[in-house]
Design a protein around this motif. Sequence first.
Motif: not given
Length: 255
Positions: A139-146, A172-181
């Motif tokens: 839950i913490g990781a999901i909240t942080d990513a959202a 938003g997808l571009s930001i998500g790709r940056d933080i995914l790794g």
Amino acid sequence: MNVLVLLAGILFLLMSLIGGRKGVRSFIALFLNFGVIIVTLFFMNVPDINSIILTMIACVAISCINLFYINEVNKKTKTAFISTMITTLILVVFISIITNNAMIQGFGEEETEEMGMFSFLIGIDFVKIAVSVIIMSTIGAITDAAMAIASPMREMQYHHPDISRKELFAFGLSIGRDILGTSTNTLFFAFFGAYLALLIWFKDLSYSLGEIVNSKIFSSEMITILCAAIGVTAVIPVTSWITAYFLVKNNSKDC
């Protein structure tokens, strides 16, 4: 005890100086989240209470603290909260299936000697406990990513009010790709950092690589990390779509 107080004081000082008012709220949120976890553990011992439902209620409380208490109620925290809940609900179904088939509930054979003096007949479904543990770990990781996705999307829409929903979603997808790794690697190294002693123990026991991978302790922790990584990955398109939908639909510039 003195060390704990000293470290907490240093943390509070740094969070106050660097984060200001929001830093103070973040520090208080640590204790609020700890309180939620303690209350959840207390009620989880009650046999008639479904631990999965109880964990979901705890996740809602933790998300509200991390999003609404720290960052206040605004568009980005609302969309991040909705995205977190949707992703968590989907993840609960997925985790329940994985847990039932992987049989990771309970204790491993390496722990039986230490736990031999205790009774395991406590009237609690260990499968549900395993599901609850994985959910609370994610839950913490999901909240942080959202929040990490919703916040820059709100800024982009604020400075470019004419942006289309498709363009904002792609942003938003571009930001998500940056933080995914970095997010997935953080979860991965958090496991190995916490269980380094376990790996050394496996080495002392002369476990082969196959025995390590198939041990219940190692498998349960790796499944937890992988489920958390799946949750972080899944929340990226969910948050991007929901945030783009609400921000473009409501084009006002209030935060």
